[in-house]
Design an enzyme around this catalytic site. Structure first.
Site, PDB file in Angstrom:
ATOM      1  N   GLY A  12       0.793  -1.233   0.000  1.00  0.00           N
ATOM      2  CA  GLY A  12       0.000   0.000   0.000  1.00  0.00           C
ATOM      3  C   GLY A  12       0.821   1.275   0.000  1.00  0.00           C
ATOM      4  N   SER A  13       2.060   1.203  -0.522  1.00  0.00           N
ATOM      5  CA  SER A  13       2.857   2.441  -0.543  1.00  0.00           C
ATOM      6  C   SER A  13       2.233   3.465  -1.501  1.00  0.00           C
ATOM      7  CB  SER A  13       4.318   2.162  -0.897  1.00  0.00           C
ATOM      8  OG  SER A  13       4.437   1.750  -2.235  1.00  0.00           O
ATOM      9  N   HIS A 109       1.076   0.688 -13.119  1.00  0.00           N
ATOM     10  CA  HIS A 109       1.895  -0.494 -13.399  1.00  0.00           C
ATOM     11  C   HIS A 109       3.364  -0.070 -13.474  1.00  0.00           C
ATOM     12  CE1 HIS A 109       2.849  -4.483 -14.735  1.00  0.00           C
ATOM     13  NE2 HIS A 109       3.583  -3.946 -15.705  1.00  0.00           N
TER      14      HIS A 109
HETATM   15  C1  GAR Z   1       3.295  -1.163  -7.430  1.00  0.00           C
HETATM   16  O1  GAR Z   1       4.617  -1.147  -7.895  1.00  0.00           O
HETATM   17  C2  GAR Z   1       2.318  -1.249  -8.589  1.00  0.00           C
HETATM   18  O2  GAR Z   1       2.741  -0.562  -9.729  1.00  0.00           O
HETATM   19  C3  GAR Z   1       2.300  -2.734  -8.827  1.00  0.00           C
HETATM   20  O3  GAR Z   1       2.242  -3.278  -7.535  1.00  0.00           O
HETATM   21  C4  GAR Z   1       3.017  -2.450  -6.666  1.00  0.00           C
HETATM   22  C5  GAR Z   1       2.210  -2.226  -5.418  1.00  0.00           C
HETATM   23  O4  GAR Z   1       2.965  -1.573  -4.443  1.00  0.00           O
HETATM   24  N1  GAR Z   1       1.176  -3.110  -9.651  1.00  0.00           N
HETATM   25  C6  GAR Z   1       1.251  -4.040 -10.607  1.00  0.00           C
HETATM   26  O5  GAR Z   1       2.247  -4.695 -10.814  1.00  0.00           O
HETATM   27  C7  GAR Z   1      -0.006  -4.207 -11.434  1.00  0.00           C
HETATM   28  N2  GAR Z   1       0.206  -5.117 -12.481  1.00  0.00           N
HETATM   29  P1  GAR Z   1       2.248  -0.901  -3.180  1.00  0.00           P
HETATM   30  O6  GAR Z   1       1.337  -1.975  -2.570  1.00  0.00           O
HETATM   31  O7  GAR Z   1       3.382  -0.576  -2.252  1.00  0.00           O
HETATM   32  O8  GAR Z   1       1.500   0.299  -3.646  1.00  0.00           O
END
Ligand code: GAR
Length: 205
Positions: A12-13, A109
């Protein structure tokens, strides 16, 4: 001011970056609900700390994926969400959500789509040896990591990069870009042309 629902599955950053942008007045929005596809996602703690209501789903919920999306939809409609923001949501969005929020579901993404879609965009790009990768924000469609592209930022892969150092740079660009794009949407400056290409209106002077 737009009302957002956020879908996530992990740390969830990106949710945190959106919360911070709202608090700092860089994003004219409110987050009405955070839905997690997993009960152990750290993003749920971030939401709770910010006083945002949460719904946590489990693997069992997704045994029937259409029913799962219908349930998410119901929760979002109860709180009158305008846009749905996918922030590390590792599930597809399906017809119940796509129909309830037409061109109102946004995804981020960590690669320059259409290259390297999927759950491991950064690692796949690094392993392929590309010299430039980046971040994409786009409207979601029924196919994971596809749909009209709203914004992209390119990031060079350096000779001395490790997967970890590249990941760090990509995440910090994500944390800047996502709130910026959501603010463009809040300002009503993002539209999709008939040919499916996204158009961003200049800021009124
Ligand atoms: C992020 O890097 C986002 O771009 C990626 O998951 C991560 C979530 O990080 N999404 C994908 O790969 C979608 N295909 P977070 O939970 O720290 O926000």
């Amino acid at each position: 001011m737009i009302k957002l629902g956020v879908l996530l599955s992990g740390s969830g950053s990106n949710l945190q970056a959106i919360i911070d942008a709202i608090v700092e007045g860089r994003l004219n929005a409110s987050i009405e609900l955070v839905v997690s596809s997993r009960p152990d996602a750290f993003g749920l703690e971030r939401a709770q700390k910010a006083g945002i209501p949460t719904v946590a789903l489990t693997r069992e919920t997704y045994i029937d994926p259409l029913a799962a999306d219908a349930l998410i939809c119901e929760e979002l409609q109860k709180v009158n969400v305008d846009y749905l923001v996918m922030a590390g949501y590792m599930r597809m969005v399906r017809s119940p959500l796509l129909q309830a929020f037409p061109n109102r579901i946004i995804n981020i993404h960590p690669a320059l789509l259409p290259a390297f879609p999927g759950a491991h965009g950064i690692a796949d790009a690094f392993a392929a040896g590309v010299k430039v990768t980046g971040v994409t924000v786009h409207f979601a469609s029924e196919i994971y990591d596809t749909g009209p592209i709203i914004a992209q930022r390119a990031i060079e892969v350096r000779e001395d990069d490790t997967l970890e150092s590249l990941e760090q740079r990509i995440h910090s660009v994500e944390h800047q870009l996502y709130p910026e794009v959501l603010q463009l949407i809040a300002q009503g400056r993002v539209s999709i042309r008939e040919d499916g290409v996204v158009r961003i209106e200049e800021e009124a002077t």
